[in-house]
Motif scaffolding. Structure first.
Motif, mmCIF file in Angstrom:
data_model
loop_
_atom_site.group_PDB
_atom_site.id
_atom_site.type_symbol
_atom_site.label_atom_id
_atom_site.label_comp_id
_atom_site.label_asym_id
_atom_site.label_seq_id
_atom_site.Cartn_x
_atom_site.Cartn_y
_atom_site.Cartn_z
ATOM 1 N N SER A 38 0.823 -1.199 0.000
ATOM 2 C CA SER A 38 0.000 0.000 0.000
ATOM 3 C C SER A 38 0.864 1.259 0.000
ATOM 4 N N SER A 40 -0.449 3.993 1.135
ATOM 5 C CA SER A 40 -1.020 4.768 2.235
ATOM 6 C C SER A 40 -0.065 4.780 3.424
ATOM 7 N N GLN A 42 -0.658 5.621 6.503
ATOM 8 C CA GLN A 42 -1.272 5.035 7.694
ATOM 9 C C GLN A 42 -1.230 3.507 7.629
ATOM 10 N N THR A 43 -1.486 2.952 6.453
ATOM 11 C CA THR A 43 -1.428 1.498 6.302
ATOM 12 C C THR A 43 0.002 1.011 6.490
ATOM 13 N N SER A 79 8.829 10.394 4.748
ATOM 14 C CA SER A 79 7.370 10.442 4.857
ATOM 15 C C SER A 79 6.937 11.430 5.925
#
Length: 146
Positions: A38, A40, A42-43, A79
């Motif tokens: 992913s 994402s 958060q993922t 990030s």
């Protein structure tokens, strides 16, 4: 009506007992392969948090970073910080490595990007499909996908 209540009570008791017995006899996971693809944050972060929790419980962790998650393996990646701990997914990944986790990018990641092996963070390798297949089919390894 009374018989129905007794039957329901008996079934509930049996289910609770079976659940408790299953919990008592569930072995700890020896090895875990955590596959993250992913993009994402958060993922990615949650995958690292859960892998860290498993590692703290004695599970040997192997992480495979594919597709957009492969960017975590790059030295240049910075990030955004995730709350509540104020850390990035790549910081969590580095902590896992320091505690012994093996980290690889998918075999397809580098050939299908503009990056090369020299741009990977220290200690990050390139996975060999046969090695990953062996882990995936090992009865002692649990595979988790994010």
């Amino acid at each position: 009506m009374k018989n129905k209540r007794l039957a329901t009570l008996a079934l509930g008791t049996a289910l609770l007992t079976t659940g408790a017995q299953a919990q008592e006899h569930t072995p700890n996971i020896k090895d875990a392969l955590v596959i993250v693809n992913s993009g994402s944050l958060q993922t990615q972060g949650m995958a690292m948090v859960l892998a860290s929790a498993m590692q703290a419980q004695g599970t040997s962790i192997n992480i495979l970073l594919c597709d957009k998650a492969g960017d975590l393996a790059l030295q240049e990646t910075q990030s955004a910080v995730l709350q509540p701990k104020g850390v990035t997914p790549e910081q969590l990944l580095a902590k896992l490595q320091q505690a012994g986790a093996k980290v690889d990018v998918c075999a397809l990641y580098l050939p299908n990007s503009t990056h090369n092996k020299d741009q990977l963070r220290a200690g990050v390798g390139v996975a060999m499909p046969a090695d990953i297949a062996q882990q995936m089919t090992n009865i002692n390894t649990r595979v988790f996908n994010f």
